[in-house]
Design a protein around this motif. Structure first.
Motif, PDB file in Angstrom:
ATOM      1  N   ALA A 191      -9.882  -3.063  -3.352  1.00  6.28           N
ATOM      2  CA  ALA A 191      -9.875  -4.281  -4.165  1.00  6.28           C
ATOM      3  C   ALA A 191      -9.732  -5.549  -3.311  1.00  6.28           C
ATOM      4  N   GLY A 192      -9.440  -5.392  -2.029  1.00  5.26           N
ATOM      5  CA  GLY A 192      -9.317  -6.559  -1.162  1.00  5.26           C
ATOM      6  C   GLY A 192      -7.934  -7.180  -1.148  1.00  5.26           C
ATOM      7  N   TYR A 193      -6.939  -6.483  -1.694  1.00  3.17           N
ATOM      8  CA  TYR A 193      -5.570  -6.999  -1.719  1.00  3.17           C
ATOM      9  C   TYR A 193      -4.802  -6.701  -0.438  1.00  3.17           C
ATOM     10  N   ALA A 194      -5.313  -5.781   0.363  1.00 11.25           N
ATOM     11  CA  ALA A 194      -4.663  -5.419   1.622  1.00 11.25           C
ATOM     12  C   ALA A 194      -5.728  -5.130   2.676  1.00 11.25           C
ATOM     13  N   ASP A 195      -5.342  -5.332   3.938  1.00  9.54           N
ATOM     14  CA  ASP A 195      -6.258  -5.085   5.055  1.00  9.54           C
ATOM     15  C   ASP A 195      -5.910  -3.808   5.812  1.00  9.54           C
ATOM     16  N   GLY A 196      -4.747  -3.246   5.516  1.00 10.32           N
ATOM     17  CA  GLY A 196      -4.351  -2.043   6.218  1.00 10.32           C
ATOM     18  C   GLY A 196      -3.109  -1.432   5.615  1.00 10.32           C
ATOM     19  N   VAL A 197      -2.700  -0.321   6.211  1.00 12.06           N
ATOM     20  CA  VAL A 197      -1.501   0.391   5.777  1.00 12.06           C
ATOM     21  C   VAL A 197      -0.681   0.734   7.021  1.00 12.06           C
ATOM     22  N   VAL A 198       0.635   0.687   6.873  1.00 10.32           N
ATOM     23  CA  VAL A 198       1.544   1.057   7.956  1.00 10.32           C
ATOM     24  C   VAL A 198       2.290   2.319   7.545  1.00 10.32           C
ATOM     25  N   VAL A 199       2.257   3.326   8.419  1.00 11.20           N
ATOM     26  CA  VAL A 199       2.970   4.590   8.203  1.00 11.20           C
ATOM     27  C   VAL A 199       3.814   4.877   9.438  1.00 11.20           C
ATOM     28  N   THR A 200       4.801   5.754   9.293  1.00 14.15           N
ATOM     29  CA  THR A 200       5.658   6.063  10.440  1.00 14.15           C
ATOM     30  C   THR A 200       4.983   6.992  11.437  1.00 14.15           C
ATOM     31  N   THR A 201       4.320   8.044  10.945  1.00  9.99           N
ATOM     32  CA  THR A 201       3.630   8.994  11.820  1.00  9.99           C
ATOM     33  C   THR A 201       2.308   9.397  11.174  1.00  9.99           C
ATOM     34  N   THR A 202       1.433   9.967  11.952  1.00  6.91           N
ATOM     35  CA  THR A 202       0.139  10.410  11.428  1.00  6.91           C
ATOM     36  C   THR A 202       0.295  11.526  10.412  1.00  6.91           C
ATOM     37  N   SER A 203       1.328  12.322  10.553  1.00  9.81           N
ATOM     38  CA  SER A 203       1.516  13.456   9.643  1.00  9.81           C
ATOM     39  C   SER A 203       1.833  13.005   8.219  1.00  9.81           C
ATOM     40  N   VAL A 204       2.239  11.758   8.032  1.00 10.11           N
ATOM     41  CA  VAL A 204       2.463  11.227   6.686  1.00 10.11           C
ATOM     42  C   VAL A 204       1.139  11.215   5.927  1.00 10.11           C
ATOM     43  N   ILE A 205       0.055  10.936   6.639  1.00  9.44           N
ATOM     44  CA  ILE A 205      -1.272  10.936   6.016  1.00  9.44           C
ATOM     45  C   ILE A 205      -1.753  12.372   5.861  1.00  9.44           C
ATOM     46  N   SER A 206      -1.794  13.111   6.973  1.00 11.60           N
ATOM     47  CA  SER A 206      -2.175  14.518   6.912  1.00 11.60           C
ATOM     48  C   SER A 206      -1.849  15.197   8.225  1.00 11.60           C
TER      49      SER A 206
ATOM     50  N   TRP B 193     -12.671   6.572   6.300  1.00 11.22           N
ATOM     51  CA  TRP B 193     -12.671   5.826   5.045  1.00 11.22           C
ATOM     52  C   TRP B 193     -12.178   4.399   5.294  1.00 11.22           C
ATOM     53  N   PHE B 194     -11.087   4.267   6.031  1.00 12.24           N
ATOM     54  CA  PHE B 194     -10.549   2.940   6.329  1.00 12.24           C
ATOM     55  C   PHE B 194     -11.540   2.135   7.169  1.00 12.24           C
ATOM     56  N   HIS B 195     -12.162   2.778   8.136  1.00 17.43           N
ATOM     57  CA  HIS B 195     -13.157   2.104   8.971  1.00 17.43           C
ATOM     58  C   HIS B 195     -14.306   1.574   8.112  1.00 17.43           C
TER      59      HIS B 195
ATOM     60  N   ALA C  47      -0.947  10.277  -5.728  1.00 15.43           N
ATOM     61  CA  ALA C  47      -1.068   9.017  -6.474  1.00 15.43           C
ATOM     62  C   ALA C  47      -0.783   7.797  -5.593  1.00 15.43           C
ATOM     63  N   GLY C  48       0.261   7.869  -4.772  1.00 15.76           N
ATOM     64  CA  GLY C  48       0.611   6.733  -3.921  1.00 15.76           C
ATOM     65  C   GLY C  48      -0.458   6.415  -2.896  1.00 15.76           C
ATOM     66  N   TRP C  49      -1.008   7.460  -2.270  1.00 18.72           N
ATOM     67  CA  TRP C  49      -2.064   7.249  -1.270  1.00 18.72           C
ATOM     68  C   TRP C  49      -3.316   6.683  -1.937  1.00 18.72           C
ATOM     69  N   CYS C  50      -3.620   7.165  -3.122  1.00 19.87           N
ATOM     70  CA  CYS C  50      -4.770   6.629  -3.864  1.00 19.87           C
ATOM     71  C   CYS C  50      -4.565   5.153  -4.187  1.00 19.87           C
ATOM     72  N   GLU C  51      -3.330   4.767  -4.485  1.00 18.76           N
ATOM     73  CA  GLU C  51      -3.038   3.357  -4.755  1.00 18.76           C
ATOM     74  C   GLU C  51      -3.204   2.500  -3.496  1.00 18.76           C
ATOM     75  N   VAL C  52      -2.818   3.040  -2.345  1.00 16.75           N
ATOM     76  CA  VAL C  52      -3.050   2.328  -1.078  1.00 16.75           C
ATOM     77  C   VAL C  52      -4.539   2.071  -0.920  1.00 16.75           C
ATOM     78  N   ARG C  53      -5.336   3.102  -1.129  1.00 19.22           N
ATOM     79  CA  ARG C  53      -6.790   2.956  -0.987  1.00 19.22           C
ATOM     80  C   ARG C  53      -7.354   1.985  -2.031  1.00 19.22           C
ATOM     81  N   ASN C  54      -6.780   1.977  -3.241  1.00 14.15           N
ATOM     82  CA  ASN C  54      -7.219   1.015  -4.264  1.00 14.15           C
ATOM     83  C   ASN C  54      -6.915  -0.416  -3.835  1.00 14.15           C
ATOM     84  N   GLN C  55      -5.760  -0.631  -3.209  1.00 16.15           N
ATOM     85  CA  GLN C  55      -5.404  -1.962  -2.711  1.00 16.15           C
ATOM     86  C   GLN C  55      -6.413  -2.421  -1.650  1.00 16.15           C
ATOM     87  N   ILE C  56      -6.797  -1.506  -0.776  1.00 13.94           N
ATOM     88  CA  ILE C  56      -7.786  -1.810   0.269  1.00 13.94           C
ATOM     89  C   ILE C  56      -9.136  -2.111  -0.376  1.00 13.94           C
TER      90      ILE C  56
END
Length: 172
Positions: free
Chosen positions: A125-140, A152-154, A114-123
Motif C-alpha cells: 500500500a506504500g505505507y512502509a518502505d521496509g521491515v526490521v526483524v531481529t534475525t532471519t529465522s523470524v521470517i523463515s 518479494w520485497f525486492h 496474519a502479522g507477516w501478511c499485514e507487513v506485506r500489505n503495508q509495503i
C-alpha cells in the motif's frame, strides 16, 4: 570489490552459472559449496542499500514496520524494542503501534501468518518502505522460503533489515 548499490540481483550470478557448468563437466571433482545464508545475506544487504539510496535521493526518510514472533503467548517487547532502536540508529522513521506486527511462533510459512501478511500489505500500500526483524529465522528458517520473501520485497522496492544477521547458528 563491492558491487554497485544500483545493480539488480535477478536470477543466478554468473559465478553460480559457471560453477554449475563446471559441475556438469567434471562430476568427480571435489567441491566446497557455499553456505546459502551467505548469498542470501548479500542479496538482502544489497537490496537494502539500493532502496535506502533511492529513498535518500528522493529526499525521503525510510519508513519501517517492526515484526517479531511471540513465544508462549508473551508479547515480544525485547525484539520489538530492539527493532525500534535499530531503526532510530539508522535514521529511519519507526511506525508506532500501527506499524508493529507479531505472530505466534510455530507457523513455518510466513505467508500464512496474519502479522507477516499485514507487513506485506503495508509495503504494498506504500505505507512502509521496509521491515526490521531481529534475525532471519523470524521470517523463515527455510532458505528457499526466506529467499522468496526477499525477492518479494525486492520486487516491491522495499527492504528487509536484520538486526543480528550473523546470530543464526546452523542452516537457514
Amino acid at each position: 570489490m563491492r558491487q554497485s548499490v544500483t545493480a539488480r540481483h535477478e536470477g543466478l550470478h554468473w559465478t553460480d552459472v559457471e560453477l554449475q557448468h563446471e559441475a556438469r563437466l567434471y562430476p568427480d571433482k571435489v567441491r566446497i559449496e557455499s553456505e546459502p545464508h551467505t548469498r542470501l545475506a548479500a542479496l538482502r544487504r544489497d537490496n537494502l542499500e539500493q532502496v535506502i539510496a533511492r529513498l535518500r535521493v528522493q529526499g525521503r526518510v525510510p519508513r519501517v514496520c517492526r515484526y517479531a514472533l511471540s513465544v508462549g503467548g508473551h508479547w515480544p517487547s525485547n525484539s520489538l524494542d530492539a527493532a525500534a532502536a535499530f531503526a532510530v540508529l539508522n535514521s529511519w522513521k519507526v511506525g508506532g503501534e500501527k506499524k508493529t506486527f507479531t505472530d505466534h511462533h510455530g507457523s513455518p510459512d510466513p505467508e500464512l501468518r496474519a502479522g507477516w501478511c499485514e507487513v506485506r500489505n503495508q509495503i504494498r500500500a506504500g505505507y512502509a518502505d521496509g521491515v526490521v526483524v531481529t534475525t532471519t529465522s523470524v521470517i523463515s528458517r527455510n532458505a528457499d522460503e526466506y529467499e522468496r520473501q526477499l525477492h518479494w520485497f525486492h520486487m516491491h522496492c522495499a527492504f528487509v533489515a536484520v538486526i543480528a544477521p550473523t546470530a543464526y547458528t546452523g542452516r537457514l
